[in-house]
Design an enzyme around this catalytic site. Structure first.
Site, PDB file in Angstrom:
ATOM      1  N   GLY A  24      74.325  60.651  34.877  1.00 41.45           N
ATOM      2  CA  GLY A  24      73.858  59.585  35.750  1.00 41.45           C
ATOM      3  C   GLY A  24      72.521  59.063  35.296  1.00 41.45           C
ATOM      4  CG  MET A  26      66.826  62.099  37.434  1.00 42.77           C
ATOM      5  SD  MET A  26      66.624  63.181  38.857  1.00 42.77           S
ATOM      6  CE  MET A  26      67.278  64.696  38.200  1.00 42.77           C
ATOM      7  CG  ASP A 138      71.817  56.546  46.491  1.00 38.26           C
ATOM      8  OD1 ASP A 138      72.283  55.500  46.989  1.00 38.26           O
ATOM      9  OD2 ASP A 138      72.191  57.007  45.398  1.00 38.26           O
TER      10      ASP A 138
END
Length: 617
Positions: A24, A26, A138
């Protein structure tokens, strides 16, 4: 779950790695096991983020806060090393499917009693998150996992560290961070967030769980249109059961101060037992069984699959085995970020066009000699395929271009791109016959980021028809099709300058301080045809806008000739970017659609996320 690549470590801290879960914005995430036998997920930060001191400081603070979060409904932090060269954090592993998977793919909308229990469980988890001084930022269906004992929230808190090095909610390719359909009005406007923001997002999640639809629509009508509806319109709660309307509407209040707190929701919601329908409970059992089976398979092997690049050291990944089981729905939902995909090779100088050689051996009449070399004419030219994802939404692509040559000649050029890297190089011709071409070791010529790629071992191309061949490299396999070659690869519909529209009703009084512009030029594979210029207000440590502006320019290399058009990760232009500009860690793909009579350029990241939208200037 995918097997470990040869360059992956055997362990991280005290945890032995079992496999890869995904990748992803990160970092990478591995499935691992502690010495005591507990299954965990270990998230390792991307090198480009780890190189930023500001990100490291905030990441360390967030992990410290996450370690204080505990209680039902959250995944505990079981270990971390924020000072490591590659910072990491280990969290408890939850072998359950996401709410998005259950509602969107498997079961459909949940009954009212289950939605109320879901609300109570998520609110209870948020009380722990908020008590630790965190805002989730999120909360969406894919970040909610369903278990027999109740819902679990994942990825809480980490988003704060990532947000500080992005440009007010947009990635470097213009893609909105998170899912716009599940943002709060204050998040849409770029304001400082409080726990009330999570409550609004909770309301959207509950509406989705009960109806199967986001209350503010999807990005199909445009990301900014969705964001406008969140900030200004009433939610569309069509199909919502009357007994849930009061709860959902209270959470979706535009005024943050008017929304209930997580603790108030816990106190007022009654919960049924069992909380899930019998059919969903049965699915959970099957998910758990598949997870245990996959873990057993990983444990019974040495964790290193056969394939190209064996046995090369870090930092470059190899193509992952394409063995995907039903476990994926549960395992990949574990984290928003996940494990890095494979990188195996190459690409050459882009000035080596081959149109003049394509099909030369077919000639006309007996006087046309076959060129010196062993490659059959049917193989000559360029071929492209998708290793992960689909043709419309690729997650990893490969392109190979064959020229005529003798055995041991570097007759093949290669480009492979996944969500966070692009690799180009040349491959040695080992053997060839009318049905199959075998390529040997490769030389890496271009690596984005620098030093990320490692050369592959053998690759095999097997002809299936004049326009289709099968490509294999170790455990990796894909179907390739004929592709365009030459110096003008980019479709004419994409060429030009495109600009993102900043709606003042969404961005507020600072709308004119944001600029996001894309220029696409013509060129061959490997050329920097994509240029993105962004200007945005600088933020202080508290996330407040200052009077200064940051100006960043990124370029990306062309990686494919298909539709959509694939580009590699963005690289800052040092002559046109401020020192604060960071590497853009995501590759992407481009397509043009028509909406209300106007052309719209959509720039998708090569991972789950909404596209950036641009209009011709």
């Amino acid at each position: 779950m995918e097997p470990l690549n040869p360059e992956d470590p055997v362990s991280i801290g005290p945890f032995r790695l079992l496999g890869r879960l995904g990748v992803g914005g990160m970092g990478r995430v591995f499935l691992a096991r502690s010495a005591g036998g507990r299954t965990v997920a270990v998230k390792v930060v991307h090198a480009e983020l780890a190189a930023q001191d500001e990100f490291r400081r905030r990441f360390a603070r967030e992990v410290a806060a996450l370690e204080r979060v505990g209680g039902t409904g959250t995944t505990p932090v079981l270990g971390s090393d924020t000072a490591a060269q590659a910072p990491w954090v280990a969290i408890g592993y939850v072998p359950g499917p996401s709410l998005r998977t259950v509602v969107g793919d498997e079961f459909g909308p949940l009954p009212p009693a289950t939605v109320r229990a879901l609300a109570a469980g998520l609110a209870r988890a948020l009380t722990h998150v908020h008590a630790a001084g965190l805002v989730h930022r999120d909360l969406k269906p894919s970040n909610v996992l369903l278990t027999v004992d109740g819902p679990q929230i994942i990825d809480f808190g980490i988003a704060r560290a990532v947000d500080t090095i992005t440009d007010g909610g947009l990635t470097s390719t213009g893609a909105v961070v998170g899912s716009p359909g599940f943002m709060s009005p204050e998040q849409v406007r770029g304001e400082k967030l409080t726990p009330a923001s999570d409550i609004f997002c909770l309301g959207s999640v509950l509406a989705y769980a009960a109806t199967g639809n986001s209350p503010f629509g999807t990005a199909d009508s445009g990301v900014h249109a969705t964001m406008f509806r969140i900030a200004h319109d009433e939610p569309d709660l069509t199909g919502l059961a009357p007994e849930l309307a009061g709860l959902v509407r209270a959470c979706l209040g535009k005024d943050p101060a008017a929304r209930p707190s997580a603790a108030e929701l816990v106190e007022t919601i009654t919960v049924a037992d069992p909380w899930l329908p019998a059919e969903v409970l049965a699915r959970l059992g099957r998910h758990a069984a598949r997870v245990l089976e996959a873990e057993a398979e990983a444990t019974s092997t040495d964790g290193t699959p056969a394939g190209p690049g064996d046995p090369t050291p870090p930092p470059a990944p190899k193509a992952p085995e394409r063995r995907r089981t039903g476990l994926i729905a549960a395992a990949t939902a574990l984290v928003v970020a996940a494990a890095a995909t494979a990188t195996y090779v190459f690409w050459p100088a882009p000035d080596r066009g081959i149109d003049e050689q394509k099909n030369r051996a077919r000639g006309t009449g007996s006087v046309a000699p076959r060129p010196a070399g062993i490659v059959p004419a049917a193989f000559l030219g360029a071929w492209e395929g998708v290793l992960r994802g689909s043709a419309d939404h690729p997650r990893e692509t490969v392109r190979i271009e064959l020229t005529q040559g003798a055995a041991n000649a570097k007759a093949a050029t290669y480009v492979q791109v996944a969500d966070e890297h692009l690799c180009m190089g040349r491959s040695r011709l080992v053997s060839a016959d009318e049905d199959k071409v075998v390529l040997g070791e490769s030389d890496v010529t271009t690596s984005v980021p620098t030093g990320r790629c490692t050369a592959a071992a053998h690759q095999t191309l097997s002809l299936r028809s004049p326009d289709v061949l099968e490509w294999t490299s170790g455990a990796a396999k894909a179907t390739f099709r004929k592709a365009r070659t030459g110096t003008d690869i980019v479709p004419a519909t994409l060429v030009g300058t495109w600009k993102m529209k900043n709606d003042p009703l969404v961005y507020g009084e600072n709308a004119d301080r944001y600029t996001d512009e894309v220029t696409i030029t013509q060129g061959p594979i490997g050329a920097p045809v994509f240029r993105n210029v962004q200007v945005y207000p600088r933020q202080d440590d508290e996330g407040n806008l200052t009077g200064d502006a940051v100006s960043c320019t990124w370029t990306a290399l062309l990686a494919g000739s298909g539709t959509p058009l694939v580009i590699g990760p963005g690289t800052p232009d040092p002559d046109a970017s401020d020192a604060d500009c960071h590497e853009n860690g995501n590759s992407g793909y481009l397509t043009v659609v028509r909406s209300e009579g106007k052309e719209r350029l959509l720039v998708f990241p090569m991972l789950d996320g909404e596209p950036g939208e641009y209009y011709r200037r």
